[in-house]
Design an enzyme around this catalytic site. Structure first.
Site, PDB file in Angstrom:
ATOM      1  N   TRP A 194       1.619  27.154  -0.043  1.00 48.12           N
ATOM      2  CA  TRP A 194       1.421  26.192  -1.122  1.00 48.12           C
ATOM      3  C   TRP A 194       1.188  24.800  -0.502  1.00 48.12           C
ATOM      4  O   TRP A 194       1.887  24.397   0.430  1.00 48.12           O
ATOM      5  CB  TRP A 194       2.656  26.168  -2.043  1.00 48.12           C
ATOM      6  CG  TRP A 194       2.540  25.078  -3.068  1.00 48.12           C
ATOM      7  CD1 TRP A 194       1.794  25.102  -4.203  1.00 48.12           C
ATOM      8  CD2 TRP A 194       3.156  23.791  -3.006  1.00 48.12           C
ATOM      9  NE1 TRP A 194       1.903  23.891  -4.854  1.00 48.12           N
ATOM     10  CE2 TRP A 194       2.734  23.070  -4.148  1.00 48.12           C
ATOM     11  CE3 TRP A 194       4.015  23.158  -2.093  1.00 48.12           C
ATOM     12  CZ2 TRP A 194       3.153  21.762  -4.409  1.00 48.12           C
ATOM     13  CZ3 TRP A 194       4.423  21.858  -2.363  1.00 48.12           C
ATOM     14  CH2 TRP A 194       3.993  21.171  -3.512  1.00 48.12           C
ATOM     15  N   ASP A 361      -2.751  18.171 -19.040  1.00 49.21           N
ATOM     16  CA  ASP A 361      -2.154  19.244 -18.234  1.00 49.21           C
ATOM     17  C   ASP A 361      -0.916  19.801 -18.938  1.00 49.21           C
ATOM     18  O   ASP A 361      -0.740  19.655 -20.152  1.00 49.21           O
ATOM     19  CB  ASP A 361      -1.875  18.716 -16.815  1.00 49.21           C
ATOM     20  CG  ASP A 361      -1.965  19.785 -15.749  1.00 49.21           C
ATOM     21  OD1 ASP A 361      -0.976  20.527 -15.575  1.00 49.21           O
ATOM     22  OD2 ASP A 361      -3.022  19.909 -15.095  1.00 49.21           O
ATOM     23  N   ASP A 362      -0.057  20.420 -18.179  1.00 47.00           N
ATOM     24  CA  ASP A 362       1.134  21.123 -18.668  1.00 47.00           C
ATOM     25  C   ASP A 362       1.997  20.221 -19.571  1.00 47.00           C
ATOM     26  O   ASP A 362       2.106  19.022 -19.319  1.00 47.00           O
ATOM     27  CB  ASP A 362       1.942  21.537 -17.421  1.00 47.00           C
ATOM     28  CG  ASP A 362       2.969  22.588 -17.722  1.00 47.00           C
ATOM     29  OD1 ASP A 362       3.166  22.917 -18.890  1.00 47.00           O
ATOM     30  OD2 ASP A 362       3.585  23.080 -16.753  1.00 47.00           O
ATOM     31  N   ARG A 438      10.018  29.658 -10.767  1.00 50.14           N
ATOM     32  CA  ARG A 438       9.704  28.504 -11.616  1.00 50.14           C
ATOM     33  C   ARG A 438      10.169  28.777 -13.053  1.00 50.14           C
ATOM     34  O   ARG A 438       9.517  28.415 -14.008  1.00 50.14           O
ATOM     35  CB  ARG A 438       8.203  28.187 -11.583  1.00 50.14           C
ATOM     36  CG  ARG A 438       7.921  26.697 -11.773  1.00 50.14           C
ATOM     37  CD  ARG A 438       6.451  26.398 -12.027  1.00 50.14           C
ATOM     38  NE  ARG A 438       6.221  24.970 -12.045  1.00 50.14           N
ATOM     39  CZ  ARG A 438       5.296  24.370 -12.785  1.00 50.14           C
ATOM     40  NH1 ARG A 438       4.484  25.070 -13.551  1.00 50.14           N
ATOM     41  NH2 ARG A 438       5.138  23.077 -12.742  1.00 50.14           N
ATOM     42  N   TRP A 472      -6.964  27.032 -16.102  1.00 55.75           N
ATOM     43  CA  TRP A 472      -6.239  28.307 -16.275  1.00 55.75           C
ATOM     44  C   TRP A 472      -5.331  28.501 -15.055  1.00 55.75           C
ATOM     45  O   TRP A 472      -5.799  28.873 -13.988  1.00 55.75           O
ATOM     46  CB  TRP A 472      -7.254  29.439 -16.396  1.00 55.75           C
ATOM     47  CG  TRP A 472      -6.687  30.790 -16.718  1.00 55.75           C
ATOM     48  CD1 TRP A 472      -5.879  31.553 -15.933  1.00 55.75           C
ATOM     49  CD2 TRP A 472      -6.917  31.555 -17.914  1.00 55.75           C
ATOM     50  NE1 TRP A 472      -5.584  32.732 -16.554  1.00 55.75           N
ATOM     51  CE2 TRP A 472      -6.210  32.767 -17.775  1.00 55.75           C
ATOM     52  CE3 TRP A 472      -7.642  31.339 -19.075  1.00 55.75           C
ATOM     53  CZ2 TRP A 472      -6.224  33.757 -18.751  1.00 55.75           C
ATOM     54  CZ3 TRP A 472      -7.657  32.325 -20.054  1.00 55.75           C
ATOM     55  CH2 TRP A 472      -6.941  33.522 -19.892  1.00 55.75           C
ATOM     56  N   ASP A 473      -4.054  28.253 -15.255  1.00 55.63           N
ATOM     57  CA  ASP A 473      -3.109  28.200 -14.131  1.00 55.63           C
ATOM     58  C   ASP A 473      -2.328  29.509 -14.006  1.00 55.63           C
ATOM     59  O   ASP A 473      -2.284  30.319 -14.951  1.00 55.63           O
ATOM     60  CB  ASP A 473      -2.154  27.025 -14.388  1.00 55.63           C
ATOM     61  CG  ASP A 473      -1.559  26.434 -13.112  1.00 55.63           C
ATOM     62  OD1 ASP A 473      -1.685  27.071 -12.048  1.00 55.63           O
ATOM     63  OD2 ASP A 473      -0.966  25.352 -13.209  1.00 55.63           O
ATOM     64  N   MET A 474      -1.673  29.708 -12.860  1.00 60.39           N
ATOM     65  CA  MET A 474      -0.836  30.894 -12.631  1.00 60.39           C
ATOM     66  C   MET A 474       0.164  30.495 -11.549  1.00 60.39           C
ATOM     67  O   MET A 474      -0.193  30.351 -10.391  1.00 60.39           O
ATOM     68  CB  MET A 474      -1.746  32.026 -12.126  1.00 60.39           C
ATOM     69  CG  MET A 474      -1.138  33.396 -12.113  1.00 60.39           C
ATOM     70  SD  MET A 474      -0.761  33.985 -10.470  1.00 60.39           S
ATOM     71  CE  MET A 474      -0.394  35.691 -10.807  1.00 60.39           C
ATOM     72  N   CYS A 521      -6.708  28.088 -11.313  1.00 59.89           N
ATOM     73  CA  CYS A 521      -5.697  27.381 -10.534  1.00 59.89           C
ATOM     74  C   CYS A 521      -4.550  28.351 -10.346  1.00 59.89           C
ATOM     75  O   CYS A 521      -4.312  29.207 -11.200  1.00 59.89           O
ATOM     76  CB  CYS A 521      -5.253  26.160 -11.360  1.00 59.89           C
ATOM     77  SG  CYS A 521      -3.869  25.250 -10.660  1.00 59.89           S
ATOM     78  N   ASP A 543      -2.625  21.769  -4.537  1.00 59.49           N
ATOM     79  CA  ASP A 543      -1.785  20.719  -5.127  1.00 59.49           C
ATOM     80  C   ASP A 543      -1.602  19.564  -4.151  1.00 59.49           C
ATOM     81  O   ASP A 543      -1.072  18.519  -4.533  1.00 59.49           O
ATOM     82  CB  ASP A 543      -0.418  21.292  -5.512  1.00 59.49           C
ATOM     83  CG  ASP A 543      -0.460  21.958  -6.876  1.00 59.49           C
ATOM     84  OD1 ASP A 543      -1.443  21.752  -7.614  1.00 59.49           O
ATOM     85  OD2 ASP A 543       0.489  22.692  -7.209  1.00 59.49           O
TER      86      ASP A 543
END
Ligand code: DGJ
Length: 723
Positions: A194, A361-362, A438, A472-474, A521, A543
């Site tokens: 990461w 974003d989130d 998370r 589209w995040d994961m 993403c 990131d």
């Protein structure tokens, strides 16, 4: 392009850039084996490589099968190198013998059922050879598909496995492609973690089997589903290399093996460590596709072939060839702590500076004010955004910006209405504990009702407001990956069924909203692969937005993936990931190397930085056609020294981007030579003119400012095509 020669039973796939030779050869028992003696520079006559089909080892102890270049090696028959296929019958017998059973040649390139793949727009672009191999005892068939593109140094391969027998088989390995090259080759691959994705590692020849892989449920930050076999003397600009990219986003394995008989084998496919598949009589299993790009002139030419293939024939849709908007994302500006006022303040400043797209974003849905809840509940949080998404989108559009939104659709928080309603919808291994990461679990995308829920949840939001872009995040990887829907003995299918389900969802959602720009993403660049790019033409690269760190991340990524696929944002300093301070110019110049955007609170920047941002935005609008669709060339590597340089070129201009990490007295190269510059006369920014050949011969000076983290971008506009 594809010729079958009956006398030698030889297939020759050949264009101006590459040859692939396959041969049907009888073994000691007169069984027809399929060999691949050659993949490399174009041959005049395929017979010239057939000596490579001779078994080696003489009267030695070893099996001659250990020495032959099998196209589809199987377990249990004396080829001890990594195999592609292991099919187990009802008695637990693992031996499979695949012999030639027929072939056909077709114009064009068919799609792969349920999987992403490279494509053609016209049947004249490519030809495909289908070769069927068959195991007489079990009835297992492997249909090997090789496609040769007419005008590219590119061959693709995939395998369709079918059980034509009368008893079930269990595939313990169902690989995609295998190449065995005579001689020693370096393995080059991309590794990381990461926030430090895709560093380049080159492993010298050694008689060890090497594997890069993922069993994370995503292609992953650690290894990328891409590898190069490079001649030991190959450089960026010379020598032979073969790049191989798997068009897949889940668990994979790539092995490189040099054996005692002096050949190097590369295999690619699903990771047998997290895979089994029951194949009942009449059923078929499609293995993912591999893209091979051959270069006789070093790594840059190989990368350029992959860039144009991925950009033009893997990516699809409305945005494929369009200039991508300059975006601003609020994540690093606000994290979860935002309200309409904060958002609109950033958006107003963005509009003033000429930015084109605002991405929320989130944190906009459910009760999400931290990362501990609400994934799965894709309903706007009206306490936070009383105006709703439609109101916010209207306000943002009113400022002249497009509006984009973040989702993490594959996940569910234990604290969510979705999880309370459907605790069985997440991946889990029976009654074992469900380990969160998370603070979230992963939806079982292999389940049809989960797929339909995700399609409807995302589509409902996209219908509810004018949304022009989706991130589209994961954000976590698999643990205890099992599925309630799979009968006993089939749990090993979970990971691949997840990917098939995800691909169905992506196909449906992106197809239903063709003008929405999708960016994938995964905790930054944890799923940066050709599979995701088939559905979404860009990926968030990392990131880590620090300009100095991004040099190696973007440089490494470019080994396989085009700049148009790499999200690259200017963020605030001190940088949130590494605490480093770099100036606005350097940050902008690094982001110019990808899909340009911002990720900071514009309203908190100094006047000087705002002025620089406006200059950058104006510059990107002029240059982005070239940076997104031109030819990208690596010039100086951040892995090799203090100065990094790369270049973009198209018919209209050449752009040199150079970066110096540390300022040092008297130690730096004064110039860099450009490469592959189209012929003609060019105008530099200061008005002087220079010929394309002089840019390559005399080079370009690098006037770095006298401090650390300095950059320079030189643009040469082509004013005449001939001197
Ligand atoms: C991980 C992504 O890489 C970030 O850019 C951001 O979108 C966060 N997720 C949000 O949770």
């Amino acid at each position: 392009m594809i010729h079958y020669e009956q006398t030698n039973r030889t297939f020759h796939l050949r264009n101006d850039f590459v040859s692939l030779v396959l041969r049907v050869q009888l073994d000691g028992d007169n069984e027809p084996e399929l060999l691949m003696p050659y993949l490399g520079a174009p041959l005049c006559d395929p017979a010239s490589c057939l000596y490579l089909c001779a078994p080696r080892g003489g009267a030695s102890f070893d099996s001659p099968r250990q020495t032959l270049p099998y196209a589809c090696p199987t377990d249990g028959r004396g080829d001890y190198r990594p195999a592609l296929v292991c099919a187990v019958d009802g008695q637990g017998q693992r031996c499979t013998e695949l012999f030639y059973a027929g072939h056909r040649i077709e114009a064009g390139k068919p799609g792969l059922n349920g999987l992403p793949a490279a494509y053609v727009e016209d049947a004249a672009e490519a030809e495909t050879l289908f070769i069927t191999l068959r195991d007489a005892l079990t009835g297992l068939e492997a249909e090997l598909r090789y496609t040769l593109y007419a005008d590219r140094p590119v061959i693709t391969e995939s395998i369709l496995y079918t059980n034509t027998g009368s008893a079930p088989l269990t595939l313990q390995s169902a690989g995609s492609a295998c190449v065995t090259l005579p001689g020693r080759y370096d393995l080059i691959h991309l590794h990381g973690a990461w926030a430090k994705e895709r560093s380049i590692e080159r492993v010298p020849p050694a008689r060890l089997s090497r594997e890069i892989s993922s069993c994370r449920g995503a292609s992953g930050h650690e290894h990328n589903p891409f590898a190069v076999l490079a001649a030991p003397d190959a450089t960026e600009f010379s020598g032979e290399c073969l790049g191989a990219a798997l068009v897949y986003s889940g668990d994979f394995s790539i092995t490189a093996d040099e054996n005692a008989y002096g050949s190097t084998r590369l295999t690619l496919g699903l990771n047998p460590r997290s895979f089994t598949w029951q194949l009942h009589p009449g059923e078929a299993f499609q293995a993912p596709e591999v893209l091979f790009a051959y270069s006789a002139n070093g790594l840059n030419a190989m990368s350029q072939a992959l860039h144009s293939l991925i950009r033009q024939r893997v990516c699809r849709g409305y945005w494929r060839d369009r200039e991508r908007p300059i975006l601003i994302n609020n994540w690093e500006a606000t994290y979860f702590d935002f309200d309409p006022e904060k958002i609109l303040k950033i958006a107003r400043a963005a509009a003033e500076d000429g930015i084109e797209l605002f991405v929320l974003d989130d944190g906009w849905f459910g009760k999400r004010n931290r990362d501990n809840c609400s994934l799965g509940d894709w309903v706007v949080n009206r306490e936070k955004l009383p105006c709703g998404l439609d109101g916010l989108s209207r306000d943002i559009h009113g400022l002249g910006l497009k509006f984009g939104l973040w989702f993490e659709p594959e996940m569910v928080s234990p604290d969510s209405d979705l999880y309370r309603a459907h605790p069985d919808w997440c991946l889990h291994a029976g009654s074992r504990r469900r380990t969160t990461a998370r603070q979230q679990l992963i939806l079982d995308m292999g389940r049809r009702e989960v797929q339909d829920y995700v399609i409807e949840a995302v589509s409902g939001v996209l219908r509810s407001a004018q949304i022009d872009y989706v991130k589209w995040d994961m954000n976590r990887n698999f643990m205890e990956a099992g599925s309630d829907t799979l009968a006993d003995g089939r749990q090993g299918e979970t990971a691949h069924r997840y990917m098939l389900g995800l691909y169905r969802v992506l196909e449906t959602v992106t197809g239903a909203f063709p003008q929405v720009l999708f960016e994938s993403c995964s905790g930054g660049g944890g799923r940066f692969d050709a599979g995701m790019l088939h559905y979404m033409p860009q990926t968030w690269t990392s990131d880590d937005t620090d300009a100095a760190a991004r040099l190696s991340i973007q440089y490494g990524t470019s080994l396989c993936y085009p700049a148009s696929a790499m999200g690259a944002h200017v963020s605030a300093v001190p940088n949130h990931q590494v605490g480093r301070v770099t100036d606005m110019r350097m940050r902008g110049d690094v982001a110019l190397g990808g899909n340009f955007g911002y990720e900071l609170d514009l309203s908190a920047q100094t006047d000087a930085d705002r002025a620089e941002i406006r200059r950058q935005v104006r510059q990107v609008k002029v240059l982005r056609r070239t940076t997104q669709q031109g030819v990208f060339t690596r010039l100086l590597s951040p892995f090799a020294g203090n100065v990094t340089a790369w270049q973009f070129a198209d018919e209209d201009r050449v752009i040199l981007c150079a970066y110096r990490v540390l300022n040092m007295p008297n130690g730096e190269p004064l110039r860099v030579r450009l490469r592959g510059v189209p012929e003609g006369l060019y105008q530099a920014a200061e008005g002087s003119t220079v010929s394309g050949s002089d840019l390559m011969r005399a080079g370009v000076p690098l006037p770095f400012a006298p401090h650390d983290f300095a950059s320079c971008v030189a643009v040469f506009e082509r004013i005449r095509k001939v001197l």
